[in-house]
Design a protein around this motif. Sequence first.
Motif, PDB file in Angstrom:
ATOM      1  N   GLN A  49       0.797  -1.228   0.000  1.00 37.36           N
ATOM      2  CA  GLN A  49       0.000   0.000   0.000  1.00 37.36           C
ATOM      3  C   GLN A  49       0.830   1.279   0.000  1.00 37.36           C
ATOM      4  O   GLN A  49       0.281   2.371  -0.078  1.00 37.36           O
ATOM      5  CB  GLN A  49      -0.947   0.006   1.208  1.00 37.36           C
ATOM      6  CG  GLN A  49      -2.189  -0.856   1.002  1.00 37.36           C
ATOM      7  CD  GLN A  49      -1.890  -2.344   1.051  1.00 37.36           C
ATOM      8  OE1 GLN A  49      -1.338  -2.826   2.030  1.00 37.36           O
ATOM      9  NE2 GLN A  49      -2.242  -3.070   0.006  1.00 37.36           N
ATOM     10  N   SER A  50       2.147   1.142   0.094  1.00 40.18           N
ATOM     11  CA  SER A  50       3.001   2.328   0.032  1.00 40.18           C
ATOM     12  C   SER A  50       4.386   1.917  -0.424  1.00 40.18           C
ATOM     13  O   SER A  50       4.747   0.731  -0.393  1.00 40.18           O
ATOM     14  CB  SER A  50       3.088   3.028   1.395  1.00 40.18           C
ATOM     15  OG  SER A  50       4.068   2.418   2.221  1.00 40.18           O
ATOM     16  N   SER A  51       5.168   2.903  -0.796  1.00 39.00           N
ATOM     17  CA  SER A  51       6.525   2.635  -1.275  1.00 39.00           C
ATOM     18  C   SER A  51       7.501   2.377  -0.137  1.00 39.00           C
ATOM     19  O   SER A  51       8.690   2.144  -0.382  1.00 39.00           O
ATOM     20  CB  SER A  51       7.026   3.815  -2.114  1.00 39.00           C
ATOM     21  OG  SER A  51       7.009   5.005  -1.347  1.00 39.00           O
ATOM     22  N   GLU A  52       6.999   2.400   1.105  1.00 40.32           N
ATOM     23  CA  GLU A  52       7.844   2.074   2.252  1.00 40.32           C
ATOM     24  C   GLU A  52       7.430   0.761   2.902  1.00 40.32           C
ATOM     25  O   GLU A  52       8.009   0.355   3.916  1.00 40.32           O
ATOM     26  CB  GLU A  52       7.813   3.211   3.283  1.00 40.32           C
ATOM     27  CG  GLU A  52       8.411   4.507   2.768  1.00 40.32           C
ATOM     28  CD  GLU A  52       8.566   5.553   3.857  1.00 40.32           C
ATOM     29  OE1 GLU A  52       9.223   5.267   4.878  1.00 40.32           O
ATOM     30  OE2 GLU A  52       8.001   6.655   3.701  1.00 40.32           O
ATOM     31  N   ASP A  53       6.444   0.079   2.344  1.00 33.84           N
ATOM     32  CA  ASP A  53       6.020  -1.206   2.903  1.00 33.84           C
ATOM     33  C   ASP A  53       7.141  -2.234   2.781  1.00 33.84           C
ATOM     34  O   ASP A  53       7.809  -2.319   1.743  1.00 33.84           O
ATOM     35  CB  ASP A  53       4.795  -1.737   2.146  1.00 33.84           C
ATOM     36  CG  ASP A  53       3.501  -1.150   2.659  1.00 33.84           C
ATOM     37  OD1 ASP A  53       3.550  -0.242   3.502  1.00 33.84           O
ATOM     38  OD2 ASP A  53       2.437  -1.599   2.202  1.00 33.84           O
ATOM     39  N   PRO A  54       7.349  -3.044   3.820  1.00 37.98           N
ATOM     40  CA  PRO A  54       8.326  -4.126   3.709  1.00 37.98           C
ATOM     41  C   PRO A  54       7.828  -5.216   2.768  1.00 37.98           C
ATOM     42  O   PRO A  54       6.626  -5.344   2.523  1.00 37.98           O
ATOM     43  CB  PRO A  54       8.445  -4.647   5.145  1.00 37.98           C
ATOM     44  CG  PRO A  54       7.128  -4.309   5.778  1.00 37.98           C
ATOM     45  CD  PRO A  54       6.686  -3.019   5.141  1.00 37.98           C
ATOM     46  N   VAL A  55       8.747  -5.994   2.242  1.00 40.22           N
ATOM     47  CA  VAL A  55       8.439  -7.089   1.323  1.00 40.22           C
ATOM     48  C   VAL A  55       8.910  -8.393   1.948  1.00 40.22           C
ATOM     49  O   VAL A  55      10.064  -8.511   2.374  1.00 40.22           O
ATOM     50  CB  VAL A  55       9.123  -6.881  -0.047  1.00 40.22           C
ATOM     51  CG1 VAL A  55       8.936  -8.108  -0.942  1.00 40.22           C
ATOM     52  CG2 VAL A  55       8.569  -5.633  -0.723  1.00 40.22           C
ATOM     53  N   GLY A  56       8.029  -9.362   2.004  1.00 40.56           N
ATOM     54  CA  GLY A  56       8.362 -10.622   2.627  1.00 40.56           C
ATOM     55  C   GLY A  56       9.424 -11.396   1.865  1.00 40.56           C
ATOM     56  O   GLY A  56       9.338 -11.569   0.649  1.00 40.56           O
ATOM     57  N   MET A  57      10.429 -11.875   2.583  1.00 42.93           N
ATOM     58  CA  MET A  57      11.400 -12.818   2.039  1.00 42.93           C
ATOM     59  C   MET A  57      10.840 -14.236   2.197  1.00 42.93           C
ATOM     60  O   MET A  57      10.888 -15.049   1.281  1.00 42.93           O
ATOM     61  CB  MET A  57      12.734 -12.693   2.768  1.00 42.93           C
ATOM     62  CG  MET A  57      13.339 -11.315   2.683  1.00 42.93           C
ATOM     63  SD  MET A  57      14.761 -11.091   3.789  1.00 42.93           S
ATOM     64  CE  MET A  57      16.009 -12.013   2.930  1.00 42.93           C
ATOM     65  N   ILE A  58      10.320 -14.505   3.397  1.00 40.50           N
ATOM     66  CA  ILE A  58       9.620 -15.756   3.670  1.00 40.50           C
ATOM     67  C   ILE A  58       8.767 -15.516   4.910  1.00 40.50           C
ATOM     68  O   ILE A  58       9.245 -14.982   5.908  1.00 40.50           O
ATOM     69  CB  ILE A  58      10.602 -16.943   3.836  1.00 40.50           C
ATOM     70  CG1 ILE A  58       9.842 -18.259   3.937  1.00 40.50           C
ATOM     71  CG2 ILE A  58      11.564 -16.731   4.996  1.00 40.50           C
ATOM     72  CD1 ILE A  58      10.717 -19.496   3.704  1.00 40.50           C
ATOM     73  N   ARG A  59       7.492 -15.888   4.837  1.00 45.06           N
ATOM     74  CA  ARG A  59       6.535 -15.550   5.889  1.00 45.06           C
ATOM     75  C   ARG A  59       5.957 -16.815   6.535  1.00 45.06           C
ATOM     76  O   ARG A  59       6.004 -17.906   5.956  1.00 45.06           O
ATOM     77  CB  ARG A  59       5.395 -14.706   5.317  1.00 45.06           C
ATOM     78  CG  ARG A  59       5.823 -13.400   4.682  1.00 45.06           C
ATOM     79  CD  ARG A  59       4.654 -12.565   4.204  1.00 45.06           C
ATOM     80  NE  ARG A  59       3.920 -13.221   3.123  1.00 45.06           N
ATOM     81  CZ  ARG A  59       2.684 -13.707   3.238  1.00 45.06           C
ATOM     82  NH1 ARG A  59       2.039 -13.650   4.406  1.00 45.06           N
ATOM     83  NH2 ARG A  59       2.083 -14.280   2.203  1.00 45.06           N
ATOM     84  N   ASN A  60       5.372 -16.624   7.697  1.00 49.29           N
ATOM     85  CA  ASN A  60       4.761 -17.734   8.427  1.00 49.29           C
ATOM     86  C   ASN A  60       3.700 -18.435   7.577  1.00 49.29           C
ATOM     87  O   ASN A  60       3.549 -19.660   7.651  1.00 49.29           O
ATOM     88  CB  ASN A  60       4.145 -17.206   9.723  1.00 49.29           C
ATOM     89  CG  ASN A  60       3.711 -18.316  10.663  1.00 49.29           C
ATOM     90  OD1 ASN A  60       4.349 -19.353  10.767  1.00 49.29           O
ATOM     91  ND2 ASN A  60       2.605 -18.094  11.359  1.00 49.29           N
ATOM     92  N   GLU A  61       2.980 -17.691   6.776  1.00 45.49           N
ATOM     93  CA  GLU A  61       1.945 -18.281   5.932  1.00 45.49           C
ATOM     94  C   GLU A  61       2.537 -19.319   4.986  1.00 45.49           C
ATOM     95  O   GLU A  61       1.969 -20.405   4.800  1.00 45.49           O
ATOM     96  CB  GLU A  61       1.222 -17.182   5.148  1.00 45.49           C
ATOM     97  CG  GLU A  61      -0.025 -17.652   4.447  1.00 45.49           C
ATOM     98  CD  GLU A  61      -0.914 -16.501   4.013  1.00 45.49           C
ATOM     99  OE1 GLU A  61      -2.049 -16.764   3.567  1.00 45.49           O
ATOM    100  OE2 GLU A  61      -0.501 -15.316   4.141  1.00 45.49           O
ATOM    101  N   GLU A  62       3.680 -18.995   4.378  1.00 44.43           N
ATOM    102  CA  GLU A  62       4.337 -19.962   3.498  1.00 44.43           C
ATOM    103  C   GLU A  62       4.802 -21.181   4.284  1.00 44.43           C
ATOM    104  O   GLU A  62       4.681 -22.327   3.814  1.00 44.43           O
ATOM    105  CB  GLU A  62       5.534 -19.327   2.786  1.00 44.43           C
ATOM    106  CG  GLU A  62       6.256 -20.304   1.864  1.00 44.43           C
ATOM    107  CD  GLU A  62       7.510 -19.752   1.218  1.00 44.43           C
ATOM    108  OE1 GLU A  62       8.290 -20.572   0.672  1.00 44.43           O
ATOM    109  OE2 GLU A  62       7.728 -18.526   1.274  1.00 44.43           O
ATOM    110  N   LEU A  63       5.320 -20.964   5.484  1.00 42.49           N
ATOM    111  CA  LEU A  63       5.822 -22.083   6.276  1.00 42.49           C
ATOM    112  C   LEU A  63       4.696 -23.032   6.671  1.00 42.49           C
ATOM    113  O   LEU A  63       4.868 -24.261   6.636  1.00 42.49           O
ATOM    114  CB  LEU A  63       6.541 -21.567   7.524  1.00 42.49           C
ATOM    115  CG  LEU A  63       7.769 -20.681   7.285  1.00 42.49           C
ATOM    116  CD1 LEU A  63       8.515 -20.462   8.600  1.00 42.49           C
ATOM    117  CD2 LEU A  63       8.704 -21.270   6.239  1.00 42.49           C
TER     118      LEU A  63
END
Length: 417
Positions: free
Chosen positions: A313-327
Amino acid sequence: MILSISLMLAWACTIDEGRDLNGPETSSISEGVSRAELPQVVAGILADMRDRLHTQRDALSVVGRDYWRHQSSDPRWTNDLLTGILDDNSFYITTYYAARYAVIKECNLLLEGLNNTTEPFTDAEKASIRGFANTIKAHELLTILTVLFQNGIRTEVSDPDNLGPFESYDAALTTIIGLLDSAAADLAIGGDVAPNTLGVSYLEFNRAITARAAAYQGNDALVLSALADSFMDLNGDLNAGAFFQFSSAGGDELNQLFFALNSTAANARIAHPDFLASVETGDTRLDKAVLRTSGELNIADLTPGTHDVFVYQSSEDPVGMIRNEELILLYAEANMTSNPGEAETAINIIRNAAGLADVAPGSVDVDRILYERRYSLFAEGHRWIDLRRFDRLNDLVLDRPGDNIVTQFPIPQNENQ
């Protein structure tokens, strides 16, 4: 202070020995890293992992038909990547290939500097530094391997004058997992080196990446054992995990995976119509695609372009490398055959969070895994890899006559292979 060593990949994986204007010269690092330099080097490696992340995610998401990437100044997004006629000297492979190997070079320089240092680091501190460097190396190698697939990759590039050979996909996976295991043993002794901006410990990150690599290898037992030592939490926040960080601070980098809603043809990401059409009624993960109020954006005979991708939602939002959902989804996949009840529990956690009912008992199969991963990990670069490893690439929708399916990206031309 976040800084970069600023190393770039040149011909045939050789590295220009550049200099960062705010930090130590690369030669000084390899000759012996000091305690004062160490935090700057670690921060620089973490910062440089973000380089060309947007190009990498876009390329994987386009060939995986998560979305269409429109850029009026470059038709290759809607031509090469959708027709499957890939150029081995084009930005959609060369730029992030170079960026990933530049980070690997930085890690190798740090390891060389650790071997040559006269700084009185304790054995535990040395283990921490080695564990960090080799974990990041393994992550970068795995990222490139999943793109080149059966073309293989170079896993040994520590000596630019004597590069290692290309390893096959299977052999490289084994090498990467071995590197992760070695790094995990070091991290278990030394703990985290500073700074750590990921959001989880380096050891937890290491085991999470190991679980991902083991899934690519089809090694369910290793997936489960790695997950047990990761940050996976069946009862935790699905979005918790390791993240790339961005900010508008001077000298830092913005999240280029963010585009404002109703973006024009100059730069837009349009959700693939099949992502909208194949969703279960009530699945709130569809909120990652937002209806364009300015009207459809239909380019290059790709229609209907009704929804913008809006994961960030913004240009400062972090981007997931690997998240709990994937795990949790990896946990479900690894239990699918041997422990179906546990797989159902994990899948239901994901579905309930998305506003969906439990699955029927005994119904967790490959189709179910692929559906949940498609919507949970939308626009994160997984779908193409997932369909390929389950031999389901033919499930991809071809939008126009002449479009084709990409199986792997070519080795960059400057590798002279």
